[in-house]
Write a protein that holds these residues in place. Structure first.
Motif, PDB file in Angstrom:
ATOM      1  N   GLY A 190       0.815  -1.209   0.000  1.00 15.17           N
ATOM      2  CA  GLY A 190       0.000   0.000   0.000  1.00 15.17           C
ATOM      3  C   GLY A 190       0.848   1.259   0.000  1.00 15.17           C
ATOM      4  N   THR A 191       1.954   1.240   0.748  1.00 13.53           N
ATOM      5  CA  THR A 191       2.844   2.401   0.794  1.00 13.53           C
ATOM      6  C   THR A 191       3.476   2.646  -0.567  1.00 13.53           C
ATOM      7  OG1 THR A 191       3.338   2.002   3.131  1.00 13.53           O
ATOM      8  CG2 THR A 191       4.896   3.357   1.905  1.00 13.53           C
ATOM      9  N   GLN A 192       3.943   1.589  -1.195  1.00 16.30           N
ATOM     10  CA  GLN A 192       4.570   1.721  -2.502  1.00 16.30           C
ATOM     11  C   GLN A 192       3.598   2.251  -3.544  1.00 16.30           C
ATOM     12  OE1 GLN A 192       6.206  -1.946  -4.006  1.00 16.30           O
ATOM     13  NE2 GLN A 192       7.575  -0.895  -5.428  1.00 16.30           N
ATOM     14  N   GLU A 193       2.377   1.747  -3.539  1.00 16.25           N
ATOM     15  CA  GLU A 193       1.384   2.205  -4.515  1.00 16.25           C
ATOM     16  C   GLU A 193       0.984   3.656  -4.267  1.00 16.25           C
ATOM     17  OE1 GLU A 193      -1.897  -0.433  -4.632  1.00 16.25           O
ATOM     18  OE2 GLU A 193      -0.797  -2.038  -5.663  1.00 16.25           O
ATOM     19  N   ALA A 194       0.851   4.043  -3.009  1.00 14.36           N
ATOM     20  CA  ALA A 194       0.485   5.434  -2.712  1.00 14.36           C
ATOM     21  C   ALA A 194       1.560   6.393  -3.198  1.00 14.36           C
ATOM     22  CB  ALA A 194       0.264   5.601  -1.208  1.00 14.36           C
ATOM     23  N   ILE A 195       2.824   6.062  -2.967  1.00 14.40           N
ATOM     24  CA  ILE A 195       3.915   6.929  -3.413  1.00 14.40           C
ATOM     25  C   ILE A 195       3.959   6.996  -4.940  1.00 14.40           C
ATOM     26  CG2 ILE A 195       6.421   7.204  -3.446  1.00 14.40           C
ATOM     27  CD1 ILE A 195       6.495   5.968  -0.652  1.00 14.40           C
ATOM     28  N   ALA A 196       3.711   5.866  -5.578  1.00 21.47           N
ATOM     29  CA  ALA A 196       3.808   5.805  -7.038  1.00 21.47           C
ATOM     30  C   ALA A 196       2.618   6.468  -7.736  1.00 21.47           C
ATOM     31  CB  ALA A 196       3.939   4.354  -7.484  1.00 21.47           C
ATOM     32  N   LYS A 197       1.416   6.316  -7.186  1.00 24.90           N
ATOM     33  CA  LYS A 197       0.210   6.776  -7.876  1.00 24.90           C
ATOM     34  C   LYS A 197      -0.170   8.216  -7.562  1.00 24.90           C
ATOM     35  CE  LYS A 197      -2.010   2.207  -8.200  1.00 24.90           C
ATOM     36  NZ  LYS A 197      -3.199   1.412  -7.809  1.00 24.90           N
ATOM     37  N   LEU A 198       0.035   8.645  -6.330  1.00 22.60           N
ATOM     38  CA  LEU A 198      -0.442   9.972  -5.939  1.00 22.60           C
ATOM     39  C   LEU A 198       0.485  11.060  -6.462  1.00 22.60           C
ATOM     40  CD1 LEU A 198      -1.481   9.225  -2.248  1.00 22.60           C
ATOM     41  CD2 LEU A 198      -3.011   9.646  -4.191  1.00 22.60           C
ATOM     42  N   PRO A 199      -0.078  12.159  -6.952  1.00 18.70           N
ATOM     43  CA  PRO A 199       0.773  13.263  -7.417  1.00 18.70           C
ATOM     44  C   PRO A 199       1.564  13.852  -6.256  1.00 18.70           C
ATOM     45  CG  PRO A 199      -1.533  13.925  -7.346  1.00 18.70           C
ATOM     46  CD  PRO A 199      -1.513  12.453  -7.110  1.00 18.70           C
ATOM     47  N   SER A 200       2.665  14.476  -6.588  1.00 16.97           N
ATOM     48  CA  SER A 200       3.590  14.952  -5.558  1.00 16.97           C
ATOM     49  C   SER A 200       2.991  16.035  -4.675  1.00 16.97           C
ATOM     50  CB  SER A 200       4.870  15.468  -6.217  1.00 16.97           C
ATOM     51  OG  SER A 200       4.577  16.482  -7.168  1.00 16.97           O
ATOM     52  N   TRP A 375      -8.939  12.052  -9.333  1.00 11.24           N
ATOM     53  CA  TRP A 375      -9.522  13.371  -9.071  1.00 11.24           C
ATOM     54  C   TRP A 375      -8.480  14.473  -9.205  1.00 11.24           C
ATOM     55  CZ3 TRP A 375      -7.973  16.291  -4.740  1.00 11.24           C
ATOM     56  CH2 TRP A 375      -8.696  17.457  -4.501  1.00 11.24           C
ATOM     57  N   ALA A 376      -7.247  14.212  -8.747  1.00 10.51           N
ATOM     58  CA  ALA A 376      -6.195  15.230  -8.792  1.00 10.51           C
ATOM     59  C   ALA A 376      -5.888  15.648 -10.222  1.00 10.51           C
ATOM     60  CB  ALA A 376      -4.932  14.706  -8.119  1.00 10.51           C
ATOM     61  N   GLY A 377      -6.035  14.721 -11.167  1.00 13.45           N
ATOM     62  CA  GLY A 377      -5.785  15.067 -12.555  1.00 13.45           C
ATOM     63  C   GLY A 377      -6.845  15.962 -13.158  1.00 13.45           C
ATOM     64  N   LYS A 381      -7.875  21.434 -13.562  1.00 13.77           N
ATOM     65  CA  LYS A 381      -8.522  21.981 -14.764  1.00 13.77           C
ATOM     66  C   LYS A 381      -9.711  22.860 -14.403  1.00 13.77           C
ATOM     67  CE  LYS A 381      -7.259  17.902 -17.493  1.00 13.77           C
ATOM     68  NZ  LYS A 381      -7.769  16.750 -18.292  1.00 13.77           N
ATOM     69  N   ARG A 382     -10.177  22.713 -13.175  1.00  8.88           N
ATOM     70  CA  ARG A 382     -11.313  23.531 -12.708  1.00  8.88           C
ATOM     71  C   ARG A 382     -10.847  24.766 -11.941  1.00  8.88           C
ATOM     72  NH1 ARG A 382     -13.361  18.142 -11.987  1.00  8.88           N
ATOM     73  NH2 ARG A 382     -12.878  18.086  -9.748  1.00  8.88           N
ATOM     74  N   GLY A 383      -9.554  25.067 -12.056  1.00 11.88           N
ATOM     75  CA  GLY A 383      -9.037  26.308 -11.471  1.00 11.88           C
ATOM     76  C   GLY A 383      -8.645  26.224 -10.018  1.00 11.88           C
ATOM     77  N   ILE A 384      -8.447  25.023  -9.493  1.00 12.82           N
ATOM     78  CA  ILE A 384      -8.050  24.852  -8.102  1.00 12.82           C
ATOM     79  C   ILE A 384      -6.637  24.285  -8.061  1.00 12.82           C
ATOM     80  CG2 ILE A 384      -8.467  23.541  -5.985  1.00 12.82           C
ATOM     81  CD1 ILE A 384     -11.405  23.855  -6.437  1.00 12.82           C
ATOM     82  N   GLU A 385      -5.814  24.822  -7.178  1.00 15.51           N
ATOM     83  CA  GLU A 385      -4.443  24.355  -7.052  1.00 15.51           C
ATOM     84  C   GLU A 385      -4.322  23.356  -5.911  1.00 15.51           C
ATOM     85  OE1 GLU A 385       0.146  26.046  -6.510  1.00 15.51           O
ATOM     86  OE2 GLU A 385      -1.573  27.381  -6.262  1.00 15.51           O
ATOM     87  N   LEU A 386      -3.693  22.233  -6.188  1.00 17.31           N
ATOM     88  CA  LEU A 386      -3.356  21.284  -5.135  1.00 17.31           C
ATOM     89  C   LEU A 386      -2.048  21.725  -4.492  1.00 17.31           C
ATOM     90  CD1 LEU A 386      -4.152  17.778  -6.686  1.00 17.31           C
ATOM     91  CD2 LEU A 386      -5.441  19.020  -4.948  1.00 17.31           C
ATOM     92  N   VAL A 387      -2.030  21.778  -3.166  1.00 13.27           N
ATOM     93  CA  VAL A 387      -0.857  22.283  -2.448  1.00 13.27           C
ATOM     94  C   VAL A 387      -0.511  21.347  -1.298  1.00 13.27           C
ATOM     95  CG1 VAL A 387      -1.316  24.697  -3.032  1.00 13.27           C
ATOM     96  CG2 VAL A 387      -2.282  23.729  -0.929  1.00 13.27           C
TER      97      VAL A 387
END
Length: 401
Positions: A190-200, A375-377, A381-387
């Protein structure tokens, strides 16, 4: 050969044949006359010697000819700049015509905005995080060696782990969302997949009882994630509901809680702060939370409250102790279904548009990771910044409040 004579028998108009016969062709046959050099050649030779001497002096000089800028400024200019700075608000203002004649340095607060390209910004080095290529390496100046392992600590220059390990972001004033995914380190897959799949931009929270935390920390940092550490705290219903070993308890002695806290803080490095894991009873206890916040302030760490307990005193005590603080607005995977998670993420978007930012928390479940990654991808596009979570954390030390 006919020779001319003058009546006395001596020859005139011709030099002796042997005179000058060895002279090169085209040169004067007269002896004793110096050959003159043009003045331009003499000047060229003199300039060449001067350039050579100057170059040698520069190469052999111990210090550069140019003095540091601060020593070149006159006392009058320094006084004028000081008066100009004292009249400016904390956030900084645009340069006036007078400022352009006598430039001055403006110290900008973390929330200051620049609306002109004519402003030169010199940032405080303490606000600059690690270089991305070095983000997986701990800053030795921010570590205190202990029997249990490396503990986070403030540096000699005042820098905090919260400053050094924060992930950079744009600094824009638009709607922002921070998402914290916890429980990493428990399941290797689960840790490996979360690091690999989730955006930085997604913040990752590690459990202190997890395995190989230093290795996972380095991998997560290489991928650009900001990290926090989950600290198990006493929930209502304890010990029936038990977060595990080293849990901070309201009835335990201060020495015992400090010992357990130090052990947990030393499990990994390169994190900006801690968050509660459970802890409904502990976060409602003033004495217990004061002890925790004293340690976090001393070590330069932030506190993220997951927002699950309405009785939590975390915000009040954190701000009183000068600890950077932020609270979650929603747990996104209380219901472990994709549709329910998306509904919570939509709720975060509405909060962010209304307030400027929103914070959500979740666990490293497969459905949560996959849903957040998809969802992050789309949300940007809807004008919200992930931080990262540090970007929406209130920091009393920077605001002076």
């Amino acid at each position: 050969m006919r020779r001319s004579t003058n009546g006395r028998g001596d020859s005139r108009g011709m030099e002796p044949v042997g005179d000058g016969i060895d002279q090169p062709l085209g040169q004067s046959r007269r002896r004793g006359k110096a050959v003159s050099l043009p003045w331009s050649r003499i000047l060229l030779v003199f300039c060449s010697l001067a350039i050579f001497a100057t170059s040698g002096a520069v190469a052999l000089r111990e210090r550069p000819f140019r003095e540091p800028p601060e020593t070149m400024a006159s006392a009058e200019d320094s006084s004028a700049r000081a008066e100009s700075q004292s009249a400016r608000p904390a956030g900084g203002t645009l340069l006036t015509d007078e400022d352009r004649v006598h430039p001055s340095l403006i110290r900008l607060g973390p929330d200051a905005e620049l609306s002109s390209r004519n402003v030169i910004v010199i940032r405080d080095p303490s606000s600059v995080g690690q270089h991305p290529r070095l983000a997986h390496l701990p800053d030795r100046a921010l570590i205190e060696e202990s029997e249990t392992g490396p503990l986070p600590a403030r540096g000699p220059d005042g820098r905090r782990p919260f400053d050094a390990y924060a992930r950079p972001w744009s600094g824009a004033r638009g709607a922002r969302i921070a998402v914290v995914i916890g429980g990493l380190g428990i399941s290797q897959t689960g840790t490996q997949e979360a690091i690999a799949k989730l955006p930085s931009e997604i913040t990752l929270a590690f459990a202190p009882l997890g395995n190989s935390l230093m290795r996972w920390m380095q991998e997560a940092r290489r991928e650009g994630h900001e990290l926090i550490l989950q600290v198990p705290m006493e929930p209502f219903g304890y010990p029936g509901t038990n977060p595990g070993r080293y849990t901070l308890l309201t009835q335990a002695s201060s020495e015992r809680n400090l010992e357990n806290l130090r052990w947990m803080l030393s499990r990994m490095t390169n994190y900006v702060g801690v968050m509660n894991y459970m802890g409904g009873r502990f976060t409602a206890d003033r004495q217990a939370m004061t002890l925790l916040m004293d340690v976090l302030h001393e070590r330069g760490l932030a506190y993220f409250d997951d927002g699950t307990s309405a009785r939590s005193l975390a915000q009040e005590i954190a701000l009183a102790k000068g600890v950077p603080f932020v609270a979650g607005d929603a747990v996104i995977d209380g219901e472990r279904e994709r549709a329910a998670i998306l509904a919570k993420l939509d709720e975060l978007e509405r909060i962010a548009r209304a307030r400027g930012f929103a914070v959500g928390g979740g666990s490293a479940l497969e459905v949560t990771v996959d849903t957040v990654a998809a969802w992050a991808g789309e949300v940007t596009k809807r004008g919200i910044e992930l931080v990262p979570v540090s970007a929406v954390t209130f920091d009393p030390e920077r605001t002076g409040q």
